[in-house]
Design a protein around this motif. Structure first.
Motif, PDB file in Angstrom:
ATOM      1  N   VAL A  50    -116.417   0.900  36.549  1.00 34.05           N
ATOM      2  CA  VAL A  50    -115.076   1.026  37.118  1.00 34.05           C
ATOM      3  C   VAL A  50    -114.076   1.457  36.046  1.00 34.05           C
ATOM      4  CG1 VAL A  50    -113.200  -0.204  38.277  1.00 34.05           C
ATOM      5  CG2 VAL A  50    -115.569  -0.640  38.941  1.00 34.05           C
ATOM      6  N   LEU A  51    -114.208   0.913  34.836  1.00 30.69           N
ATOM      7  CA  LEU A  51    -113.339   1.340  33.738  1.00 30.69           C
ATOM      8  C   LEU A  51    -113.544   2.826  33.434  1.00 30.69           C
ATOM      9  CD1 LEU A  51    -113.557  -1.648  31.214  1.00 30.69           C
ATOM     10  CD2 LEU A  51    -111.606  -0.991  32.635  1.00 30.69           C
ATOM     11  N   GLY A  52    -114.805   3.260  33.475  1.00 30.19           N
ATOM     12  CA  GLY A  52    -115.093   4.672  33.266  1.00 30.19           C
ATOM     13  C   GLY A  52    -114.440   5.544  34.327  1.00 30.19           C
ATOM     14  N   ALA A  53    -114.429   5.061  35.564  1.00 35.12           N
ATOM     15  CA  ALA A  53    -113.777   5.800  36.654  1.00 35.12           C
ATOM     16  C   ALA A  53    -112.274   5.925  36.397  1.00 35.12           C
ATOM     17  CB  ALA A  53    -114.029   5.104  37.983  1.00 35.12           C
ATOM     18  N   PHE A  54    -111.660   4.843  35.904  1.00 30.86           N
ATOM     19  CA  PHE A  54    -110.240   4.896  35.548  1.00 30.86           C
ATOM     20  C   PHE A  54    -110.003   5.887  34.410  1.00 30.86           C
ATOM     21  CE2 PHE A  54    -109.638   0.873  37.885  1.00 30.86           C
ATOM     22  CZ  PHE A  54    -108.404   1.124  38.476  1.00 30.86           C
ATOM     23  N   PHE A  55    -110.928   5.919  33.445  1.00 23.12           N
ATOM     24  CA  PHE A  55    -110.797   6.872  32.338  1.00 23.12           C
ATOM     25  C   PHE A  55    -110.806   8.310  32.861  1.00 23.12           C
ATOM     26  CE2 PHE A  55    -112.302   4.452  28.289  1.00 23.12           C
ATOM     27  CZ  PHE A  55    -111.377   3.465  28.543  1.00 23.12           C
ATOM     28  N   GLU A  56    -111.711   8.578  33.800  1.00 18.53           N
ATOM     29  CA  GLU A  56    -111.780   9.924  34.387  1.00 18.53           C
ATOM     30  C   GLU A  56    -110.472  10.250  35.113  1.00 18.53           C
ATOM     31  OE1 GLU A  56    -114.139  12.195  34.215  1.00 18.53           O
ATOM     32  OE2 GLU A  56    -115.970  11.165  33.599  1.00 18.53           O
ATOM     33  N   PHE A  57    -109.992   9.316  35.891  1.00 24.56           N
ATOM     34  CA  PHE A  57    -108.759   9.511  36.653  1.00 24.56           C
ATOM     35  C   PHE A  57    -107.579   9.811  35.720  1.00 24.56           C
ATOM     36  CE2 PHE A  57    -104.982   7.322  38.578  1.00 24.56           C
ATOM     37  CZ  PHE A  57    -104.745   8.249  39.589  1.00 24.56           C
ATOM     38  N   ILE A  58    -107.419   9.000  34.686  1.00 28.07           N
ATOM     39  CA  ILE A  58    -106.312   9.190  33.738  1.00 28.07           C
ATOM     40  C   ILE A  58    -106.515  10.473  32.937  1.00 28.07           C
ATOM     41  CG2 ILE A  58    -105.132   8.212  31.736  1.00 28.07           C
ATOM     42  CD1 ILE A  58    -105.965   5.427  32.809  1.00 28.07           C
ATOM     43  N   GLY A  59    -107.782  10.783  32.615  1.00 28.21           N
ATOM     44  CA  GLY A  59    -108.063  12.004  31.875  1.00 28.21           C
ATOM     45  C   GLY A  59    -107.600  13.246  32.614  1.00 28.21           C
ATOM     46  N   PHE A  60    -107.811  13.268  33.917  1.00 30.00           N
ATOM     47  CA  PHE A  60    -107.381  14.447  34.689  1.00 30.00           C
ATOM     48  C   PHE A  60    -105.870  14.473  34.894  1.00 30.00           C
ATOM     49  CE2 PHE A  60    -111.907  14.649  35.617  1.00 30.00           C
ATOM     50  CZ  PHE A  60    -112.118  15.995  35.312  1.00 30.00           C
ATOM     51  N   ILE A  61    -105.237  13.323  34.823  1.00 30.52           N
ATOM     52  CA  ILE A  61    -103.777  13.316  34.790  1.00 30.52           C
ATOM     53  C   ILE A  61    -103.313  14.009  33.512  1.00 30.52           C
ATOM     54  CG2 ILE A  61    -101.734  11.845  34.538  1.00 30.52           C
ATOM     55  CD1 ILE A  61    -103.074   9.822  36.383  1.00 30.52           C
ATOM     56  N   GLY A  62    -104.013  13.740  32.405  1.00 34.28           N
ATOM     57  CA  GLY A  62    -103.705  14.419  31.153  1.00 34.28           C
ATOM     58  C   GLY A  62    -103.862  15.923  31.262  1.00 34.28           C
ATOM     59  N   ALA A  90    -120.182   7.130  28.955  1.00 30.82           N
ATOM     60  CA  ALA A  90    -120.829   6.060  28.181  1.00 30.82           C
ATOM     61  C   ALA A  90    -120.592   4.714  28.860  1.00 30.82           C
ATOM     62  CB  ALA A  90    -120.291   6.043  26.756  1.00 30.82           C
ATOM     63  N   LEU A  91    -119.443   4.543  29.492  1.00 28.34           N
ATOM     64  CA  LEU A  91    -119.178   3.322  30.242  1.00 28.34           C
ATOM     65  C   LEU A  91    -120.016   3.270  31.515  1.00 28.34           C
ATOM     66  CD1 LEU A  91    -115.296   3.192  29.791  1.00 28.34           C
ATOM     67  CD2 LEU A  91    -116.978   1.706  28.705  1.00 28.34           C
ATOM     68  N   PHE A  92    -120.190   4.428  32.165  1.00 24.59           N
ATOM     69  CA  PHE A  92    -121.077   4.486  33.329  1.00 24.59           C
ATOM     70  C   PHE A  92    -122.480   4.013  32.935  1.00 24.59           C
ATOM     71  CE2 PHE A  92    -118.697   8.347  35.354  1.00 24.59           C
ATOM     72  CZ  PHE A  92    -117.567   7.567  35.485  1.00 24.59           C
ATOM     73  N   ALA A  93    -122.945   4.508  31.793  1.00 25.05           N
ATOM     74  CA  ALA A  93    -124.299   4.206  31.337  1.00 25.05           C
ATOM     75  C   ALA A  93    -124.498   2.710  31.122  1.00 25.05           C
ATOM     76  CB  ALA A  93    -124.597   4.972  30.047  1.00 25.05           C
ATOM     77  N   ALA A  94    -123.476   2.026  30.602  1.00 31.54           N
ATOM     78  CA  ALA A  94    -123.599   0.590  30.336  1.00 31.54           C
ATOM     79  C   ALA A  94    -123.922  -0.179  31.610  1.00 31.54           C
ATOM     80  CB  ALA A  94    -122.308   0.067  29.707  1.00 31.54           C
ATOM     81  N   SER A  95    -123.245   0.145  32.708  1.00 38.15           N
ATOM     82  CA  SER A  95    -123.517  -0.536  33.982  1.00 38.15           C
ATOM     83  C   SER A  95    -124.883  -0.170  34.521  1.00 38.15           C
ATOM     84  CB  SER A  95    -122.433  -0.178  35.012  1.00 38.15           C
ATOM     85  OG  SER A  95    -121.214  -0.803  34.713  1.00 38.15           O
ATOM     86  N   ILE A  96    -125.280   1.093  34.354  1.00 34.53           N
ATOM     87  CA  ILE A  96    -126.574   1.540  34.848  1.00 34.53           C
ATOM     88  C   ILE A  96    -127.708   0.812  34.128  1.00 34.53           C
ATOM     89  CG2 ILE A  96    -128.150   3.524  34.907  1.00 34.53           C
ATOM     90  CD1 ILE A  96    -125.677   5.269  35.497  1.00 34.53           C
ATOM     91  N   TYR A  97    -127.556   0.596  32.824  1.00 31.89           N
ATOM     92  CA  TYR A  97    -128.579  -0.135  32.065  1.00 31.89           C
ATOM     93  C   TYR A  97    -128.747  -1.550  32.607  1.00 31.89           C
ATOM     94  CZ  TYR A  97    -128.321   3.594  28.545  1.00 31.89           C
ATOM     95  OH  TYR A  97    -128.363   4.795  27.884  1.00 31.89           O
ATOM     96  N   MET A  98    -127.635  -2.219  32.908  1.00 29.99           N
ATOM     97  CA  MET A  98    -127.707  -3.585  33.434  1.00 29.99           C
ATOM     98  C   MET A  98    -128.256  -3.604  34.857  1.00 29.99           C
ATOM     99  SD  MET A  98    -124.246  -5.381  31.874  1.00 29.99           S
ATOM    100  CE  MET A  98    -123.107  -3.999  32.020  1.00 29.99           C
ATOM    101  N   TYR A  99    -128.032  -2.527  35.575  1.00 27.93           N
ATOM    102  CA  TYR A  99    -128.498  -2.387  36.966  1.00 27.93           C
ATOM    103  C   TYR A  99    -130.017  -2.451  37.031  1.00 27.93           C
ATOM    104  CZ  TYR A  99    -128.183  -0.213  41.687  1.00 27.93           C
ATOM    105  OH  TYR A  99    -128.232   0.063  43.033  1.00 27.93           O
ATOM    106  N   LEU A 100    -130.707  -1.726  36.134  1.00 32.15           N
ATOM    107  CA  LEU A 100    -132.176  -1.703  36.165  1.00 32.15           C
ATOM    108  C   LEU A 100    -132.750  -3.097  35.957  1.00 32.15           C
ATOM    109  CD1 LEU A 100    -134.873  -0.238  36.326  1.00 32.15           C
ATOM    110  CD2 LEU A 100    -134.698   0.199  33.862  1.00 32.15           C
ATOM    111  N   GLY A 101    -132.191  -3.848  35.000  1.00 40.34           N
ATOM    112  CA  GLY A 101    -132.696  -5.194  34.750  1.00 40.34           C
ATOM    113  C   GLY A 101    -132.626  -6.059  35.991  1.00 40.34           C
ATOM    114  N   ARG A 102    -131.586  -5.907  36.777  1.00 35.77           N
ATOM    115  CA  ARG A 102    -131.428  -6.695  37.999  1.00 35.77           C
ATOM    116  C   ARG A 102    -132.404  -6.245  39.089  1.00 35.77           C
ATOM    117  NH1 ARG A 102    -127.139  -7.269  35.040  1.00 35.77           N
ATOM    118  NH2 ARG A 102    -125.693  -9.008  35.318  1.00 35.77           N
ATOM    119  N   ILE A 103    -132.677  -4.951  39.153  1.00 37.05           N
ATOM    120  CA  ILE A 103    -133.661  -4.460  40.118  1.00 37.05           C
ATOM    121  C   ILE A 103    -135.034  -5.030  39.788  1.00 37.05           C
ATOM    122  CG2 ILE A 103    -134.886  -2.408  40.961  1.00 37.05           C
ATOM    123  CD1 ILE A 103    -132.289  -0.827  40.535  1.00 37.05           C
ATOM    124  N   ILE A 104    -135.383  -5.049  38.519  1.00 39.46           N
ATOM    125  CA  ILE A 104    -136.682  -5.583  38.084  1.00 39.46           C
ATOM    126  C   ILE A 104    -136.789  -7.061  38.423  1.00 39.46           C
ATOM    127  CG2 ILE A 104    -138.106  -6.117  36.064  1.00 39.46           C
ATOM    128  CD1 ILE A 104    -137.076  -3.508  34.814  1.00 39.46           C
TER     129      ILE A 104
END
Length: 286
Positions: A50-62, A90-104
């Motif tokens: 979600v933080l990464g999504a905010f970064f993208e949003f603010i980045g395009f405002i820039g 890189a923030l997206f990736a952090a959540s994705i890494y934790m996601y796999l552990g929970r699926i397992i």
């Protein structure tokens, strides 16, 4: 990047206000949805996403501010879009890494993972943090009189991201192959909607890998390279891909996995989660 900082200019083209505005709207909507679902379902491991999504949003405002300043660009909006759009994945990736552990853990498949689940998240998130720090520090140096050093650090950070993400995808694939070839494990897994979540993970991972490879080529070509001279590429191979990655996790939200592990609330009772399972999730979330 220009060898002489005095000769440096923010863009080799006139940034498109229309394109920036479109992606401000797109990221605004998707970020709002993810923020709402984050708090509603208590899927806290998705905070980096979600933080990464905010970064993208603010980045395009820039980028929109830069478009309004053409051709007299100021440094602030350029840095805003350059840094935030670079490091958001890189923030997206952090959540994705934790996601796999929970699926397992959901399918009780720890013994089928080539890395212990407890170590898996730590190893991949550590690599992601290293990549994040390298890219953010490189982006900061990029707008000083040491552009060459900044580019090298960014490229190094992107390579770290690609290496860790590539190995992560391999680990995911090996886990899936092992569990599907074991009838007992497959029988246990069949009681949960794990496959759709794994495919969502694959889809988003591939999008991030493509985007990271594009960024590496972009920086290797240098400031005067073809990719940096044509604005369309950043929208096709970065903005659009990262937005699609966020869309994937709205359609297949990880709250379902988190809920079945007793760690939150499910977003919806559709898409493979039965009414009984939804009720169990609700009880465990109280």
């Amino acid at each position: 990047m220009a060898d002489n900082f005095e000769d440096w200019q923010a863009y080799h083209y006139d940034p498109s206000m229309a394109a920036a505005a479109i992606f401000i709207v797109l990221y605004g909507i998707i970020t709002g949805l993810h923020t709402y679902h984050l708090f509603r379902t208590r899927t806290w491991f998705f905070i980096p996403m979600v933080l990464g999504a905010f970064f993208e949003f603010i980045g395009f405002i820039g980028r929109a501010i830069s478009a309004s300043e053409t051709p007299d660009w100021t440094l602030g909006p350029y840095i805003m879009q350059s840094v935030l759009l670079l490091i958001a994945p890189a923030l997206f990736a952090a959540s994705i890494y934790m996601y796999l552990g929970r699926i397992i853990m959901l399918v009780r498949g720890e013994k089928f993972s080539i890395i212990r689940v407890g170590w898996m998240t730590k190893i991949f998130v550590a690599g992601d943090v290293l990549s994040f720090l390298m890219q953010s520090s490189g982006a900061g140096i990029l707008v000083t009189d040491s552009q060459g050093m900044g580019e090298n650090i960014i490229v190094g950070g992107l390579f770290v991201q690609i290496i860790f993400f590539g190995f992560f995808v391999i680990c995911s694939f090996i886990f899936q192959r092992r569990i599907t070839s074991n009838s007992t494990a497959l029988g246990i897994a069949s009681t949960t909607p794990w496959k759709k979540h794994l495919w969502a993970l694959y889809g988003s991972s591939i999008l991030i890998l493509i985007r990271s490879i594009f960024r590496v080529i972009e920086y290797l070509q240098g400031y005067d390279g073809y990719l940096l001279r044509n604005e369309a590429f950043i929208y096709v191979f970065d903005a659009l891909l990262m937005w699609l990655g966020l869309v994937i996790f709205v359609v297949v939200h990880p709250s379902e996995v988190n809920c079945l592990l007793g760690r939150g609330r499910v977003m919806t009772t559709k898409g493979g989660l039965s009414i009984t399972e939804a009720a169990v999730c609700s009880e465990e979330s109280v």
